[in-house]
Design a protein around this motif. Structure first.
Motif, PDB file in Angstrom:
ATOM      1  N   GLY A 220     -29.080  79.294  44.885  1.00  0.00           N
ATOM      2  CA  GLY A 220     -28.409  78.085  45.540  1.00  0.00           C
ATOM      3  C   GLY A 220     -28.957  76.904  44.627  1.00  0.00           C
ATOM      4  N   GLU A 221     -28.966  75.793  45.551  1.00  0.00           N
ATOM      5  CA  GLU A 221     -29.413  74.495  45.076  1.00  0.00           C
ATOM      6  C   GLU A 221     -30.563  74.194  45.710  1.00  0.00           C
ATOM      7  N   TYR A 222     -31.766  74.071  45.004  1.00  0.00           N
ATOM      8  CA  TYR A 222     -33.169  73.738  45.468  1.00  0.00           C
ATOM      9  C   TYR A 222     -33.656  72.501  44.953  1.00  0.00           C
ATOM     10  N   PRO A 223     -34.249  71.679  45.600  1.00  0.00           N
ATOM     11  CA  PRO A 223     -34.841  70.339  45.173  1.00  0.00           C
ATOM     12  C   PRO A 223     -35.567  70.497  43.933  1.00  0.00           C
ATOM     13  N   GLY A 224     -35.401  69.731  42.837  1.00  0.00           N
ATOM     14  CA  GLY A 224     -36.432  69.805  41.646  1.00  0.00           C
ATOM     15  C   GLY A 224     -35.590  70.981  40.786  1.00  0.00           C
ATOM     16  N   VAL A 225     -34.693  71.647  40.994  1.00  0.00           N
ATOM     17  CA  VAL A 225     -34.181  72.779  40.205  1.00  0.00           C
ATOM     18  C   VAL A 225     -33.074  72.329  39.588  1.00  0.00           C
ATOM     19  N   THR A 226     -32.858  72.334  38.105  1.00  0.00           N
ATOM     20  CA  THR A 226     -31.645  71.998  37.249  1.00  0.00           C
ATOM     21  C   THR A 226     -31.053  73.165  36.741  1.00  0.00           C
ATOM     22  N   LEU A 227     -29.771  73.313  36.422  1.00  0.00           N
ATOM     23  CA  LEU A 227     -29.379  74.465  35.618  1.00  0.00           C
ATOM     24  C   LEU A 227     -28.643  73.682  34.383  1.00  0.00           C
ATOM     25  N   VAL A 228     -29.023  74.218  33.361  1.00  0.00           N
ATOM     26  CA  VAL A 228     -28.594  73.442  31.916  1.00  0.00           C
ATOM     27  C   VAL A 228     -27.892  74.641  31.161  1.00  0.00           C
TER      28      VAL A 228
END
Length: 389
Positions: free
Chosen positions: A381-389
């Protein structure tokens, strides 16, 4: 033999008893009781990686383990399992062997030539830092102690050789780095779940990840200063949702003189590759106590040594794989393995989220100080501080 006393072992000659029984038994009857060792070893240029693990499950009467190598996206893994008794002090299973050459100084791990994969190695891990404990990992779920584990880790160099498809690669300690850990206690995900228990996803338990944003990020490292001294950043971060303090956190900055500086709070900001959720780069902010009521922020930068490298632990039975999981009975003398040509295939990650767990060799920096580390992670899922590149 007296029915209430376990058999004698060589260790019983020493004055080290902790319970009113011999060293052939443990103080808990829980079948999840586990003692494990693990090694992640890599070339500093990211061209070759080796991994090894061994687990002893006293109350399951099982000893199992895995060993493997990775080059590029190809991973070869060997797994072995046997009945523990009566060879309770023999730390070998099939072609795998673990030998303490000198406690906390040197450990030898061996993968002998075998019938399932054309790989073998004999490697000696030599410590470059003291062994450091993490915080005790205790978790209660559905009224039971699902986890009560202690673990220490250690940084070191590696020497010896690795053979792949008949080609022998020398392992030069100046070109390699490694980490090991040793844990024991009641552990999650040991053996298959009994069919007559309420499933873990029913009711509120800390172990269910269904429908929640989740970030697991574990790091061990060794960082060198220009003056030749060294230290490490080591943490275990596990959380659902991202609101408030993490579900579980253990973090220390460990100095080579044995000092452990507790991390009060940690904020990992990591960019993961979208297809396979591999950690690519990022920064970790560690907050430690300063003078009085002040705090100090320390910023660490990380980057993958090689975006393709990262030995997957699922084939090592860290989770369900081919109807196997560590600690389960697989027969009196079991041996198998396989070659996965593309461990970074998005299909693998989509099939089982635990495929994300890999030993990712990284470079780590804090200002002018730099070194190497190993990172394990899971993103859901979407977690604070995590980005997908």
């Amino acid at each position: 033999m007296i029915p209430t006393i376990a058999p004698l072992t060589d260790a019983d000659e020493l004055l080290n008893h902790q319970i009113v029984n011999t060293h052939a038994t443990v103080g808990s009857a829980d079948r999840a009781w586990t003692e494990k060792v693990w090694f992640a070893l890599a070339r500093k240029d990211g061209a070759l990686q080796a991994s090894f693990g061994l687990g002893k499950y006293t109350n399951r009467n099982v000893l199992d383990g895995f060993a493997g190598v990775q080059i590029g996206t190809q991973q070869r893994t060997v797994r072995a399992s046997r009945v523990l008794r009566p060879r309770i002090e023999d730390l070998s299973v099939g072609p795998l062997a673990y030998e303490v050459v000198e406690p906390f100084k040197a450990i030898r791990i061996t993968l002998a030539a075998n019938a399932v994969q054309p790989i073998a190695f004999e490697l000696t891990f030599t410590a470059t830092m003291p062994a450091f404990f993490e915080k005790r990992d205790a978790l209660y779920a559905a009224g039971r102690a699902a986890s009560d584990v202690i673990r220490y880790h250690q940084a070191g160099t590696v020497s010896g050789w690795i053979e792949i498809d008949g080609t022998r690669h020398a392992v030069d300690p100046d070109e390699w780095f490694g980490f090991r850990d040793h844990s024991w206690g009641i552990r999650e995900h040991v053996g298959k779940d009994p069919t007559d228990l309420v499933p873990g996803n029913i009711g509120a338990t800390g172990g269910s990840k269904a429908g929640q944003a989740y970030h697991f990020n574990w790091l061990v490292s060794r960082i060198e200063r220009p003056d030749g001294t060294s230290y490490d950043l080591a943490y275990y971060f596990r959380d659902f949702g991202g609101d408030g303090p993490p579900e579980f956190f253990s973090g220390y900055i460990n100095e080579s003189d044995g000092t452990q500086i507790p991390i009060l709070h940690l904020y990992p900001e990591i960019a993961y590759r979208k297809g396979d959720k591999g950690a690519m780069s990022g920064r970790v902010t560690a907050i430690v106590a300063g003078k009085g009521k002040s705090v100090v922020e320390r910023l660490f930068e990380i980057e993958a040594l090689n975006p393709e490298m990262g030995f997957r632990l699922l084939p090592g039975m860290y989770g369900p794989w081919k109807d196997q999981i560590h600690g389960s009975f697989k027969g009196e003398d079991f041996l198998d393995g396989e070659c996965v040509d593309d461990v970074n295939s998005p299909d693998k990650t989509a099939e089982n989220y635990r495929w994300q767990i890999r030993d990712r060799p990284i470079r780590i920096r804090e200002g002018a100080n730099s070194g190497y580390g190993d990172m394990e992670s899971i993103i859901i899922g979407e977690y604070p501080g995590v980005t997908l590149v």
